[in-house]
Design an enzyme around this catalytic site. Structure first.
Site, PDB file in Angstrom:
ATOM      1  N   THR A   1      -8.323   4.246  27.453  1.00  0.00           N
ATOM      2  CA  THR A   1      -7.858   5.003  26.488  1.00  0.00           C
ATOM      3  C   THR A   1      -8.473   6.774  26.639  1.00  0.00           C
ATOM      4  O   THR A   1      -9.836   6.898  27.299  1.00  0.00           O
ATOM      5  CB  THR A   1      -8.410   4.337  25.313  1.00  0.00           C
TER       6      THR A   1
ATOM      7  N   HIS B   1     -21.323   1.461   7.721  1.00  0.00           N
ATOM      8  CA  HIS B   1     -21.635   1.906   6.497  1.00  0.00           C
ATOM      9  C   HIS B   1     -23.343   2.135   6.135  1.00  0.00           C
ATOM     10  O   HIS B   1     -23.568   2.141   4.954  1.00  0.00           O
ATOM     11  CB  HIS B   1     -20.977   0.887   5.422  1.00  0.00           C
TER      12      HIS B   1
ATOM     13  N   LYS C   1     -17.713   8.197   9.256  1.00  0.00           N
ATOM     14  CA  LYS C   1     -18.261   7.719   7.598  1.00  0.00           C
ATOM     15  C   LYS C   1     -19.115   8.875   7.450  1.00  0.00           C
ATOM     16  O   LYS C   1     -18.878  10.107   6.945  1.00  0.00           O
ATOM     17  CB  LYS C   1     -18.566   6.365   7.592  1.00  0.00           C
TER      18      LYS C   1
ATOM     19  N   ARG D   1       0.864  -1.121   0.015  1.00  0.00           N
ATOM     20  CA  ARG D   1       0.048  -0.033   0.055  1.00  0.00           C
ATOM     21  C   ARG D   1       0.900   1.157   0.018  1.00  0.00           C
ATOM     22  O   ARG D   1       1.772   1.470   0.820  1.00  0.00           O
ATOM     23  CB  ARG D   1      -0.806   0.116   1.221  1.00  0.00           C
TER      24      ARG D   1
END
Length: 406
Positions: free
Chosen positions: A276, A216, A247, A21
């Protein structure tokens, strides 16, 4: 021992397979998406992005940007800590309430990405329910697979989108055993859509929980952008709905939505949440503004579907091989990693059209493709340029194949 040489050997193998990539160095231009600047060896070139997951262009929306500017001025840059230790900002609380309302659930929980939300939620639920078995769709995303693997629970993989295979597998399990069925709504590479009702029917018949990845689908489907499950009136059938803010909502982050007890359970036990740093408040505020806007505005969804239909129609008309599906994702099938990269590079270098090649392991070998994602802000001129360029390169490829066969 030469560790760098070991690393390099595997990188060289990737290059040889055509699967290495290379990242395009892009600079998105505020207010002009899908236009961007591409930086190459000190030079700057104009490009049009055709593979972004910012499906509706909300990452450029004044509604989102104004909310982020206001939160940045109000709260500063970072959250200042984990959610447990000083990092829970009021913007996080507001966003979680919006997400719970979006999916008709009691509660929601934020994570730093959709990958982390899948990994943490699936890993926590499956690991802490005694003797849990996870039934995972064969097409599930790597984040779901990794979460299930991390749980160390038993996993069975059922045939992609097959309620019959799921039923067969569940029928062989102890009815009293905890069971979790995990699947997606829109599969990101092929663009196919799960038979959510049928899968829920089977899960309910066997007393199994359901976990739906809507990353999605959210923002794009349903009267308020709640995803495919909202469009089909099935949100109440699902134990967990997982989604992303990175997205269609145009910002960053992931989340789950479910019952108060389930969400509190994940909040209390998931290491991927506990340890986190929280999302910056400005990110949360921008996502909240995007969700609120898309709950009441159908314009973006209507324009998006119209653009998708037009691009698909135009490419079909000139014989470009597309994978047929009912979603917004347009896979242009190439079938060879070297050819896929060559076409992508040619489009970028000669026409300023950026479509990233999709190779193994993201898709199976032999199914390499260009994944085109039209948005409401792609113009007719953008579409004309894309169609013309693809027609030209496909003709060149066809001539090259004829010459090679002669």
């Amino acid at each position: 021992m030469n560790y760098d040489a070991m690393f390099q050997d595997q990188l060289d193998a990737l290059r040889g397979e055509g699967a290495y990539r290379i990242f395009a160095d892009l600079e998105r231009q505020r207010g002009s998406f899908p236009k961007a600047k591409r930086h190459v060896d000190g030079d700057v070139h104009d490009v049009t992005v055709w593979c972004s997951n910012d499906y509706l262009g909300m990452g450029q929306s004044p509604v989102v940007l104004d909310a982020m500017h206001a939160a940045l001025d109000q709260c500063g840059a970072g959250a200042g800590g984990t959610r447990n230790i000083g990092g829970t900002n009021h913007h996080h609380v507001l966003l979680e309430a919006e997400l719970a309302d979006l999916h008709g659930k009691d509660a929601a929980l934020l994570f730093t990405s959709g990958y982390v939300s899948n990994w943490a939620a699936l890993g926590t639920i499956a690991s802490r329910l005694p003797n849990c078995v996870v039934l995972s769709d064969a097409g599930n995303h790597a984040s779901m697979i990794e979460g299930i693997r991390h749980s160390r629970a038993e996993r069975q993989v059922f045939a992609h989108n097959s309620a019959d295979d799921l039923d067969r597998r569940l029928s062989r399990l102890d009815p009293a055993r905890p069971k979790l069925v995990a699947f997606e709504s829109v599969y990101s590479m092929d663009g196919d859509i799960a038979p959510i009702k049928e899968l829920c029917d089977v899960a309910d018949a066997h007393g199994a929980m359901t976990y739906l990845d809507e990353v999605h689908g959210v923002g794009l489907y349903g009267p308020r952008g709640g995803g495919v499950a909202e469009r089909e009136g099935l949100m109440d059938r699902l134990t967990v709905i997982e989604g992303t803010l990175g997205k269609a909502f145009g910002v960053m982050g992931g989340y789950i939505a479910g019952s108060s007890a389930l969400v509190d359970f994940v909040r209390s036990f998931a290491s991927g949440f506990i340890f986190t740093t929280a999302l910056p408040p400005a990110i949360a505020a921008g996502a909240c503004a995007s969700i609120r806007h898309l709950k009441v505005s159908q314009n973006e969804r209507d324009a998006h579907q119209a653009r998708v239909a037009k691009v698909r129609r135009r490419l079909n008309a000139i014989g470009i091989p597309l994978m047929d599906n009912p979603s917004h994702i347009i896979p242009v099938m190439v079938g060879n990693p070297h050819h896929c990269k060559m076409i992508s590079d040619w489009l970028l270098d000669n026409h300023g059209i950026y479509v990233q090649p999709i190779n193994y392991p993201t898709v199976p070998k032999g199914t390499e493709r260009l994944r085109i994602t039209p948005s409401p802000v792609h113009t007719d001129a953008d579409i004309d340029k894309l169609v013309t360029a693809l027609s030209e390169i496909w003709s060149q490829c066809a001539l090259a194949r004829v010459a090679a066969a002669a």
